[in-house]
Design a protein around this motif. Structure first.
Motif, short mmCIF file in Angstrom:
data_model
loop_
_atom_site.label_atom_id
_atom_site.label_comp_id
_atom_site.label_asym_id
_atom_site.label_seq_id
_atom_site.Cartn_x
_atom_site.Cartn_y
_atom_site.Cartn_z
N TYR A 176 0.83 -1.20 0.00
CA TYR A 176 0.00 0.00 0.00
C TYR A 176 0.87 1.26 0.00
O TYR A 176 0.66 2.18 -0.80
CB TYR A 176 -0.92 0.00 1.23
N SER A 177 1.87 1.31 0.88
CA SER A 177 2.74 2.49 0.99
C SER A 177 3.56 2.68 -0.27
O SER A 177 3.83 3.82 -0.68
CB SER A 177 3.66 2.34 2.20
N SER A 178 3.97 1.58 -0.89
CA SER A 178 4.75 1.66 -2.12
C SER A 178 3.95 2.32 -3.24
O SER A 178 4.42 3.24 -3.92
CB SER A 178 5.20 0.26 -2.56
N ILE A 179 2.72 1.87 -3.43
CA ILE A 179 1.87 2.43 -4.49
C ILE A 179 1.50 3.87 -4.16
O ILE A 179 1.50 4.75 -5.04
CB ILE A 179 0.63 1.56 -4.70
N LYS A 180 1.20 4.15 -2.91
CA LYS A 180 0.88 5.52 -2.50
C LYS A 180 2.04 6.47 -2.82
O LYS A 180 1.83 7.60 -3.30
CB LYS A 180 0.58 5.55 -1.00
N ALA A 181 3.27 6.00 -2.58
CA ALA A 181 4.44 6.84 -2.81
C ALA A 181 4.64 7.16 -4.29
O ALA A 181 5.30 8.15 -4.63
CB ALA A 181 5.69 6.15 -2.26
N MET A 182 4.08 6.36 -5.18
CA MET A 182 4.18 6.62 -6.62
C MET A 182 3.47 7.90 -7.01
O MET A 182 3.68 8.43 -8.11
CB MET A 182 3.62 5.44 -7.42
N PHE A 183 2.62 8.41 -6.11
CA PHE A 183 1.85 9.61 -6.41
C PHE A 183 2.29 10.80 -5.56
O PHE A 183 1.58 11.79 -5.44
CB PHE A 183 0.36 9.33 -6.21
N TYR A 191 12.41 5.68 -1.95
CA TYR A 191 12.69 4.56 -1.04
C TYR A 191 11.39 3.83 -0.67
O TYR A 191 11.37 2.59 -0.59
CB TYR A 191 13.40 5.06 0.22
N GLN A 192 10.33 4.58 -0.46
CA GLN A 192 9.05 3.97 -0.13
C GLN A 192 8.54 3.11 -1.28
O GLN A 192 7.97 2.04 -1.06
CB GLN A 192 8.03 5.05 0.22
N ILE A 193 8.74 3.58 -2.51
CA ILE A 193 8.30 2.81 -3.67
C ILE A 193 9.01 1.45 -3.71
O ILE A 193 8.40 0.43 -4.04
CB ILE A 193 8.57 3.60 -4.97
N LEU A 194 10.30 1.45 -3.37
CA LEU A 194 11.06 0.19 -3.37
C LEU A 194 10.90 -0.58 -2.06
O LEU A 194 11.53 -1.63 -1.87
CB LEU A 194 12.55 0.46 -3.63
N GLU A 195 10.09 -0.04 -1.15
CA GLU A 195 9.78 -0.69 0.13
C GLU A 195 11.02 -0.87 1.00
O GLU A 195 11.22 -1.90 1.63
CB GLU A 195 9.08 -2.03 -0.10
N ILE A 196 11.88 0.19 1.02
CA ILE A 196 13.06 0.19 1.86
C ILE A 196 13.18 1.57 2.52
O ILE A 196 12.40 2.48 2.22
CB ILE A 196 14.35 -0.09 1.05
N LYS A 206 19.67 -2.75 -4.53
CA LYS A 206 19.64 -3.60 -5.72
C LYS A 206 18.70 -4.78 -5.54
O LYS A 206 17.93 -5.11 -6.45
CB LYS A 206 21.06 -4.11 -6.03
N LYS A 207 18.73 -5.38 -4.37
CA LYS A 207 17.86 -6.52 -4.09
C LYS A 207 16.40 -6.10 -4.09
O LYS A 207 15.53 -6.80 -4.63
CB LYS A 207 18.24 -7.13 -2.73
N ALA A 208 16.11 -4.93 -3.49
CA ALA A 208 14.73 -4.44 -3.44
C ALA A 208 14.22 -4.13 -4.84
O ALA A 208 13.07 -4.43 -5.17
CB ALA A 208 14.66 -3.18 -2.56
N TYR A 209 15.08 -3.54 -5.67
CA TYR A 209 14.67 -3.22 -7.04
C TYR A 209 14.31 -4.49 -7.82
O TYR A 209 13.28 -4.54 -8.49
CB TYR A 209 15.80 -2.47 -7.74
N ARG A 210 15.14 -5.52 -7.70
CA ARG A 210 14.87 -6.78 -8.40
C ARG A 210 13.56 -7.39 -7.92
O ARG A 210 12.77 -7.91 -8.72
CB ARG A 210 16.02 -7.76 -8.19
N ALA A 242 12.20 5.38 -9.56
CA ALA A 242 12.64 5.41 -8.16
C ALA A 242 14.04 4.84 -8.02
O ALA A 242 14.90 5.40 -7.31
CB ALA A 242 11.66 4.62 -7.30
N ASN A 243 14.32 3.76 -8.70
CA ASN A 243 15.64 3.14 -8.62
C ASN A 243 16.70 4.06 -9.22
O ASN A 243 17.79 4.24 -8.65
CB ASN A 243 15.63 1.82 -9.38
N ASP A 244 16.38 4.70 -10.35
CA ASP A 244 17.33 5.63 -10.98
C ASP A 244 17.61 6.82 -10.07
O ASP A 244 18.75 7.30 -9.99
CB ASP A 244 16.76 6.13 -12.31
#
Length: 252
Positions: A176-183, A191-196, A206-210, A242-244
């Motif tokens: 939920y927090s990851s998708i919310k952070a996309m906006f 960091y929230q998008i990648l859940e870290i 790198k692990k979170a992105y994968r 987010a990763n970039d």
């Protein structure tokens, strides 16, 4: 009316019954006087019977996803006590982009009726989570945040309603927090998008992105049809952006 009933009847599966079906019936009755079961194809009724006998169905029909979107969008739009024209326009534009003008017009006829009915978010979400896979439920949540932000401001009541919907859909707090952070454009949103957190090591990034690429890859929504892949690609792009941003910030 013949084209409308053909569009609706040929595609509906699990959403033909239950609280979603009740909301659709109310909406249909408001402008065509109700929809007889005789208007639905034999193929659709057979599909409905199969879904009814399988509580773990994972192949969501495109129209089922569409109807679920309509009902949940109506719930979110009304959560702040008013129906904002910008949000209505956003729903219409999104549906035209996904389905084309004719199909979107049919859907919007239903939507204008659905927003007039009091609907239980919990009951609707129970029906959805019983019949829709996790990847599709995540896509529903992404769409709802887009609606909430359509007027340029996400009201606290809208955030709370979407949070409740996420819980009812068995979407956990991290997703939920990851998708919310996309906006949101806040510095910590990447960091929230990648859940870290910002304290994560470069290897953890790198692990979170994968992990997120695997979770949100558009291929997981292939069963929903090409019309729903645009939203999936937007969500996937948010992960890459987010990763970039994090890599640039850290010089990696």
């Amino acid at each position: 009316m013949a084209s409308f009933t053909k569009w609706l009847g040929a595609g509906l599966g699990f959403t033909f019954g239950g609280p979603i079906g009740a909301a659709l019936g109310f909406a249909i009755g408001s402008f065509v006087g109700g929809l007889s079961n005789n208007d639905l194809s034999e193929e659709q009724r057979a599909y409905q019977q199969r879904v009814g006998s399988d509580a773990n169905a994972t192949n969501t029909q495109s129209v089922d996803f569409e109807m679920s979107l309509l009902v949940l969008a109506a719930i979110v739009i009304k959560s702040d006590g008013k129906v904002d024209q910008k949000e209505l326009d956003f729903v219409r534009i999104q549906f035209i982009g996904m389905y084309g003008e004719e199909r979107a017009n049919n859907a919007f006829k239903l939507f204008k009726g659905i927003v007039k009915k009091e609907i239980s978010a919990r009951q609707v979400c129970l029906q959805i989570r019983t019949n829709m896979p996790h990847a599709s439920r995540l896509q529903l949540l992404h769409f709802l945040f887009g609606i909430a932000k359509a007027d340029g401001f996400v009201a606290e009541s809208e955030i709370e309603e979407i949070r409740k919907i996420a819980g009812y859909l068995y979407i956990n707090e991290r997703d939920y927090s990851s998708i919310k952070a996309m906006f949101h454009d806040a510095s910590e949103s990447a960091y929230q998008i990648l859940e870290i957190t910002k304290e994560a090591s470069n290897e953890e990034v790198k692990k979170a992105y994968r992990k997120m690429v695997k979770k949100y890859h558009p291929d997981k929504l292939q069963d929903l049809g090409e019309e729903h892949l645009k939203g999936a690609n937007e969500k996937f792009q948010s992960i890459q952006t987010a990763n970039d941003r994090i890599k640039k910030e850290r010089g990696i």
